[in-house]
Each structure stands twice: as C-alpha cells, then as structure tokens.
Enzyme design. Structure first.
Site, short mmCIF file in Angstrom:
data_model
loop_
_atom_site.label_atom_id
_atom_site.label_comp_id
_atom_site.label_asym_id
_atom_site.label_seq_id
_atom_site.Cartn_x
_atom_site.Cartn_y
_atom_site.Cartn_z
N ASP A 37 26.79 51.72 54.01
CA ASP A 37 27.88 52.54 54.58
C ASP A 37 28.07 52.19 56.05
O ASP A 37 29.19 52.00 56.51
CB ASP A 37 27.52 54.03 54.50
CG ASP A 37 27.41 54.50 53.06
OD1 ASP A 37 28.01 53.85 52.20
OD2 ASP A 37 26.72 55.51 52.82
N GLY A 60 38.51 32.83 41.13
CA GLY A 60 38.69 33.42 39.81
C GLY A 60 40.10 33.84 39.48
O GLY A 60 40.33 34.50 38.47
N THR A 61 41.06 33.47 40.31
CA THR A 61 42.43 33.89 40.03
C THR A 61 43.14 32.91 39.10
O THR A 61 44.31 33.10 38.80
CB THR A 61 43.24 34.04 41.32
OG1 THR A 61 42.93 32.96 42.18
CG2 THR A 61 42.93 35.34 42.01
N HIS A 95 29.60 61.94 50.14
CA HIS A 95 30.76 61.05 50.07
C HIS A 95 31.90 61.72 49.31
O HIS A 95 33.05 61.72 49.75
CB HIS A 95 30.40 59.76 49.32
CG HIS A 95 29.61 58.77 50.10
ND1 HIS A 95 30.01 58.33 51.34
CD2 HIS A 95 28.45 58.12 49.82
CE1 HIS A 95 29.11 57.45 51.78
NE2 HIS A 95 28.15 57.32 50.88
N LYS A 110 43.12 29.27 39.39
CA LYS A 110 43.65 28.04 39.99
C LYS A 110 43.30 26.83 39.14
O LYS A 110 44.15 26.00 38.84
CB LYS A 110 43.10 27.87 41.41
CG LYS A 110 43.47 29.01 42.34
CD LYS A 110 42.99 28.78 43.74
CE LYS A 110 41.48 28.87 43.87
NZ LYS A 110 40.95 30.22 43.62
N THR A 111 42.04 26.75 38.74
CA THR A 111 41.62 25.63 37.90
C THR A 111 42.38 25.65 36.58
O THR A 111 42.83 24.62 36.09
CB THR A 111 40.11 25.73 37.63
OG1 THR A 111 39.45 26.04 38.84
CG2 THR A 111 39.57 24.45 37.08
N HIS A 141 23.48 62.63 49.08
CA HIS A 141 24.20 61.56 49.77
C HIS A 141 25.53 61.28 49.05
O HIS A 141 26.60 61.29 49.68
CB HIS A 141 23.33 60.30 49.79
CG HIS A 141 23.95 59.12 50.46
ND1 HIS A 141 23.59 58.71 51.72
CD2 HIS A 141 24.91 58.26 50.05
CE1 HIS A 141 24.30 57.64 52.05
NE2 HIS A 141 25.12 57.35 51.05
N GLU A 142 25.46 61.11 47.74
CA GLU A 142 26.68 60.81 46.99
C GLU A 142 27.62 62.00 46.98
O GLU A 142 28.84 61.85 47.08
CB GLU A 142 26.35 60.38 45.56
CG GLU A 142 25.51 59.11 45.45
CD GLU A 142 26.08 57.92 46.20
OE1 GLU A 142 27.30 57.87 46.43
OE2 GLU A 142 25.29 57.05 46.61
N GLY A 200 44.13 30.73 46.75
CA GLY A 200 43.95 32.07 46.21
C GLY A 200 42.49 32.42 46.08
O GLY A 200 41.62 31.56 46.16
P1 ADP Z 1 39.56 29.63 40.14
O1 ADP Z 1 39.67 28.17 39.93
O2 ADP Z 1 40.79 30.23 40.74
O3 ADP Z 1 38.33 30.07 40.85
P2 ADP Z 1 39.48 29.64 37.30
O4 ADP Z 1 40.78 28.99 37.05
O5 ADP Z 1 38.27 28.80 37.15
O6 ADP Z 1 39.47 30.32 38.71
O7 ADP Z 1 39.38 30.89 36.37
C1 ADP Z 1 38.20 31.26 35.73
C2 ADP Z 1 38.48 31.89 34.40
O8 ADP Z 1 39.17 33.11 34.55
C3 ADP Z 1 39.39 31.05 33.54
O9 ADP Z 1 38.66 30.12 32.80
C4 ADP Z 1 40.05 32.07 32.64
O10 ADP Z 1 39.23 32.37 31.53
C5 ADP Z 1 40.11 33.30 33.51
N1 ADP Z 1 41.44 33.47 34.12
C6 ADP Z 1 41.71 33.47 35.43
N2 ADP Z 1 43.02 33.67 35.65
C7 ADP Z 1 43.60 33.79 34.45
C8 ADP Z 1 44.95 34.00 34.00
N3 ADP Z 1 45.95 34.14 34.87
N4 ADP Z 1 45.17 34.05 32.69
C9 ADP Z 1 44.16 33.92 31.81
N5 ADP Z 1 42.89 33.72 32.15
C10 ADP Z 1 42.58 33.66 33.46
ZN ZN Z 2 26.60 55.98 50.88
#
Ligand code: ADP
Ligand code: ZN
Length: 644
Positions: free
Chosen positions: A531, A236-237, A460, A239-240, A456-457, A233
């Site tokens: 752009d 920041g989604t 757009h 995974k960790t 410019h803006e 994924g």
């Molecule tokens: P990845 O490993 O996917 O890059 P992380 O698991 O390190 O992302 O996520 C980073 C931070 O984002 C987490 O420590 C948490 O604070 C926040 N976060 C991400 N997804 C969630 C979620 N589904 N629910 C709550 N917090 C989340």
């Molecule tokens: Zn522009």
C-alpha cells in the site's frame, strides 16, 4: 524448424576429432622417426669396447651426446657373433642402419676410453657427432599448448551454444540467424479469424497483406511500399498473433524471431545474424520478417554507455538499419516488429523508410474481450451457466493472453473437480487466481495475524466505501493468496484523465488498511508495504510528473524523449529536491489522517465488517451494503484492481 533438423544431421564437429588426430600424429611420428634405429640391437658399453678392441667396429655415431650408434666393419657383420645385431643387416649390407646402439652415460669418460682403445689396439674408429632432430616431435610439442587451448575453446563454445538452445549446436552456425521459418507447408495456420477484436490494427495490417499480394497495384502509381511496421502494445495483447495472421493471410514465408536472439556473448554475432536473416528472407521473397521484443536491440543508442556491452547491441542495431535501408522497395520483404516499449526505441528506427508505420495494439475493451472470450471458449466443453457477457465484464484490464489463460485455467480447475463441463464458478475462480495468485488455504497464520489482516482489509473497504472517487469494491478476502495475506478487489473506472481529487481519494483508500490497524489496535505493522509503495509512487508522480502540486508548480521533471534510467543527475536543484520530498510526505500524511478520521467516525461499522470477514473469509459488495447501506455515489465501472 526444418533448417534445424537438416543441420543436426550433418556430422557433428567435436573435440574427439581433435584428440583423435593428435594421437594419430604421434603414432605416425613413432613409425617414421623410429624406422632406422629400432632395428639395431641394444648393447652395453663394455661389449662395445670388446668389439672395438677386436677391430669389428668401423665407425660410430654419437647421437645427441647421449646414444651411440655402432656400425661394424663389413667383415665383422658376417661373423656369428654379430648375426643378431641388426635384423636386416644381411639383406642390406652397407646400408645405413647401425648394428648396435647403446647409451654411454658420461661423454667425457666414453671419449677417454675410446681413445685408449684406439691407441692400445691400434684402431681408427671414426667418430661422428650428430644432433638428430625429431622435427615432427618438436613441431607437435611447440604446438601442443595451442592445440590444448583450441580444444578447450571449442569445448566451451559448444557448451555455451548448446545452452542457448536452438540450432547453435555447432560453432560454425553461430553467425546464422536463429529465425524460425513458417512457410506454406508449415503447420501453423493463423488467419485474421483467430484474432478477435483489434479492428483498427487488423485494418492496418490488412494493407500490408495487400502490398505483399499485389505490389504492382501500389508501385504502378509511383508509390513506395513500406518496409516495416511496428506493433506497439502491452504484453499479451496479440501482437505476435497479429503478425502470424498477416503471414497466414498473405501466404508468404514468415521468419519469426525475438530481438534477444540476435544478442550473443560474442562480438559481431548479432550483426552477422541480421545479415543472414535478411539474406534468407530475400531468397524467399515475398516474405515477412517478424522481430518480437525489438527493444532488446533497438534501444536508443549512445546512452548510459558505461560498459562495452552495449557496443554489440549497437552494432546489431546498425546492421539492422543498414539492411532495412539496403533492400529496395521491390524486394518484397516487409519487417514487422513488436515492442511494448516504443518509448525506449532508437529514433533512427522510427524514421520514414524503416518502421514508418506504427500500429497501436491496445488492451481490449469489454466488447473486444467478449470476442476474445468467444475465440478461446470455442474449444472448451462449457456448461450452459457460462455467460460470456458477464465474464467479459468481470475481466477489465485483462489482455488477450490473460483471457486465453483464464479459459485454460478454468478448464483445469473443472477437471480437477472431476466435472463434465466447465462452469461459471470455474471461470470466476480462474479470474481470481490470475489476479491474485493461488489460494493458500493452509498457510499457517496465527489468530492474531488473521485478526490484523481482517481489520486491515476492512479498513480498505470502509474507507473506499465512504469516498466518492475511490473505486467501488467487488470483494474482500482474507484467504492468503500468492504473496498477500488478504486482498480487496475493486473495479476502478477506466479514466483517461485523472483529477487530483480522484488520486487523493485513491491514496486515502490505500492508506485505509494501515489506518484501521492504528485505530483499532493503536499499532501498525509491516503488512502495509505494498500500500505504502503504491501511495508513495502516486504522490511522487503528482508532484514531479503531473504538476499537480502548488508549491512545486506547473512543471514536470518527466522527459518522454529520454528513458533516463541510469541518470545520476537530477534535473532540479537541491532546494527543489527538498521541497519535493516535503510535499510528498505532506500529501501522504494528509490522506493518512483523513483515513483515520473516516475510520474513527465509522469505527462500529468497521468492527462489524471485520467480524463478518473473520467468519466468512470472503465478503462481497452485498455484505457491505448490509452494514453500510447503499453507496451514494455508485456508477458503472471498469478495470479490476487489487489492494492489500
Ligand atoms: P504479444 O505478442 O502481444 O505479447 P501474443 O500475440 O503472443 O501477445 O498473445 C499471446 C496469446 O494471447 C495468443 O497466443 C492468443 O492465444 C491470445 N490472444 C491475445 N490477443 C488475442 C486476440 N486479440 N484474439 C485472440 N487471442 C488473443
Ligand atoms: Zn492493504
């Protein structure tokens, strides 16, 4: 964490030990080798010949053709004259210690003089030639270069591993895995409650927790417990977070490390770290190994291998594969890996028996964003004006990490304003800041530049307002932010399938900025770089990836099985290359002309909009409606985008 502390308590192996021992060796050497000769008195050649002519000398030794050791006769030793000759001469009469020593200068001369004395005074002084070897000294001298090299090497190693941080303070631990261990007594307690949304993914990892908790239930029927799961994924989604939650729920030791931790400058380190990691995990089984960013080692092998540097990564990957094959399903070690680039991973990693489960972790949708907001709003002191529904609607395309960041940023903004609680506006400011970077109100811009940015803006905004498929506008600003001087924010629809007319409308809107500069000032500027970049990429993708061009036809040059990054060969002929280039510029030119004609038709409104923008600096959808009237084709929308 604990491991590291223990290791640091061990006495540090450092270069001072080496220097110290060298000094020690030299001291000992001096004491031993000097023992015999130091006790004898130094004299001069003339004195010696005097003794010789008196008949006091029994024999001499010529050492290394440089020095003479003089041994007196028994009678001479007790003479007053020679009392001081050798400190222990009285105690050790007849011992081997010479009584006198001196350097004679030229050997030939000395020998001549000696034979003269022998002849003239009828003496018979025995002469021995001795080559005395200073064995220890020689050894030390021949070893010195090695000692110096080793000392330098150790010094460099220490420097390097210290730079890498972690437990690498000592050369001997370089092959040890750098995994952080979270176990039952560690402070980190994350459970599924802390992971908002991600229902599907949670369900799948829940199963892994079950495997670890009661493996018998599954193996009793002859099934095999999976050895690995791959979380795929965007960054920041969560995974960790998910992997940590698995460990927290299963209550088993959790080894966490990043793929890049395996890779070091030294050959073989990666593989030995993998071995060590698995050994530790097996000792603590049932346990979980979590490898973040596995693409650092798991990239497809044998591609673009121009330098030797890839070999080390390949060895590491091979070792990982071997280890995963090596442990039986009853070992109760499960490997969870995370990546945001599943497409570049080696196929061997994905085959059954290794990471046979792939769990997709998507960017959250509105509903999930709301839940994530709720998790991260919990610790904040917020005012009653904060509306979670509104916030989650305003943050399309944000990942969990972005949302966590928004909440934190909002709290900081509120604190800067000395507020008692975090309000709605603080959150909106935080969102803007994360999308566009920090506002730079005092960036120096001339009036002319400001005017150019405003038009410019406005360009757009006007073009996108007039096009059916262009994303609806949220706001336009000419406050410099991050690296851009102005920006228009949109809420584009989140589409899974895009039609060519939608792509073309978007390109037209993106070219609206430059077109406005052309229509108003009849001049263009460098302000449209991003752009143009966007438009060019999109046009190229239409032609070469999605097969949306008539001339090139229904084919694609995209190869999903091959992350051909360093490819030198194009998969098409020169002729096709020419056609592609022509088609790309034709598409862009057509949209540019279209934008120009839209702006020419609406020039008055464009000027009006730019003027409002110049006075207000930030305008919203409502201001546009005042000028243009209601937009005929407005729908509900998602994802925020930014265009300069
Ligand atoms: P990845 O490993 O996917 O890059 P992380 O698991 O390190 O992302 O996520 C980073 C931070 O984002 C987490 O420590 C948490 O604070 C926040 N976060 C991400 N997804 C969630 C979620 N589904 N629910 C709550 N917090 C989340
Ligand atoms: Zn522009």
């Amino acid at each position: 964490m604990k491991n590291q502390k223990k290791q640091q308590k061990r006495p540090q192996f450092n270069q001072y030990w080496i220097f110290g021992s060298i000094v020690l060796v030299f001291l000992l050497l001096n004491i031993f080798s000097g023992a015999g000769s130091q006790t004898s008195l130094t004299t001069t050649p003339s004195k010696f010949f005097e003794f010789a002519s008196n008949g006091d000398v029994e024999r001499i030794e010529i050492i290394n053709k440089r020095e003479v050791f003089v041994y007196l006769t028994r009678e001479a030793r007790i003479k007053d004259e020679h009392k001081n000759s050798s400190k222990n001469s009285l105690l050790s009469i007849g011992s081997k210690n010479p009584n006198y020593r001196f350097e004679f200068g030229d050997l030939q001369n000395f020998e001549n003089r000696l034979s003269l004395v022998n002849d003239n005074f009828n003496q018979n002084i025995e002469v021995n030639y001795i080559t005395q070897q200073n064995i220890w000294g020689d050894i030390i001298i021949s070893m010195l270069p090695f000692i110096v090299i080793i000392a330098i090497w150790i010094f460099i190693m220490r420097r390097m591993s210290a730079g890498g941080g972690g437990a690498g303070g000592q050369i001997f631990s370089i092959g040890k895995s750098k995994a952080k261990l979270f176990d039952a007594n560690s402070q980190v307690k994350i459970t599924f409650k802390d992971v908002a949304g991600l229902e599907g993914a949670k369900e799948e990892v829940q199963e892994i927790v079950d495997f670890l908790k009661n493996p018998k239930k599954y193996t009793a029927l002859g099934g095999k417990i999976p050895k690995g799961a791959l979380l795929v994924g965007a960054p920041g989604t969560g995974k960790t977070l998910l992997a940590k939650a698995v460990a927290g729920e299963a209550k088993v030791p959790f080894f966490s490390l990043s793929g890049s931790d395996f890779v070091e400058m030294f050959v073989g380190v990666g593989a030995s770290r993998v071995r060590d990691l698995f050994k530790q995990a097996k000792e603590k089984s049932p346990s979980i190994i979590f490898i973040d960013e596995i693409d650092a080692i798991g990239r497809a092998r044998g591609k673009s291998n121009f330098t030797g540097s890839n070999d080390e990564r390949e060895n590491t990957l091979n070792q990982l594969l071997t280890e995963m094959d090596g442990f039986g399903t009853n070992t109760n070690v499960i490997v969870i890996a995370a990546t945001n680039r599943a497409d570049v991973l080696d196929k061997a990693l994905m085959r059954a028996g290794r990471f046979d489960r792939q769990i997709y972790v998507d960017l959250p949708d509105v509903r999930e964003r709301k839940k994530i907001f709720e998790v991260h709003l919990r610790p904040l002191k917020k005012s009653s004006s904060v509306d979670v529904d509104f916030l989650s609607k305003q943050t399309p395309g944000f990942s969990g990490a972005d949302i966590a960041n928004v909440c934190n940023e909002a709290a900081l903004i509120a604190a800067r304003k000395n507020k008692k609680s975090v309000g709605k506006q603080d959150f909106l400011d935080a969102v803007d800041r994360i999308v566009g970077g920090l506002e730079k109100k005092n960036k120096i811009i001339t009036e002319d530049e400001k005017k150019a940015v405003a038009f410019h803006e406005a360009g757009h905004a006007t073009v996108s307002w007039m096009l059916e498929h262009a994303a609806p506008l949220v706001k336009v600003t000419i406050v410099p932010r991050g690296r851009s001087l102005g920006a228009a924010w949109y809420l584009p629809e989140e589409r899974l399938i895009v039609r060519p007319e939608q792509m073309l409308d978007e390109m037209c809107a993106a070219l609206g900025g430059r077109a406005a500069e052309k229509v108003i000032f009849n001049k263009i500027s460098t302000g449209a770089l991003s752009d143009l970049e966007k438009v060019t990429k999109q046009a190229r993708a239409m032609v070469t990836v999605y097969g949306l061009n008539d001339k090139v036809g229904n084919l694609t040059y995209y190869d999903s099985s091959n992350g051909n990054e360093y490819g030198f060969t194009k998969p098409y002929s020169e002729q096709t290359a020419e056609t592609i280039d022509k088609e790309i510029s034709a598409i862009i030119e057509k949209q540019y002309q279209r934008a120009i004609s839209i702006l020419r038709k609406n020039k008055k409104k464009l000027v009006q909009l730019a003027e409002v923008l110049l006075t207000k600096e930030v305008i919203f959808k409502d201001n546009l409606e005042e000028i243009f009237g209601k937009r005929p084709f407005d729908k509900d929308n998602k994802k925020v985008n930014k265009a300069k």
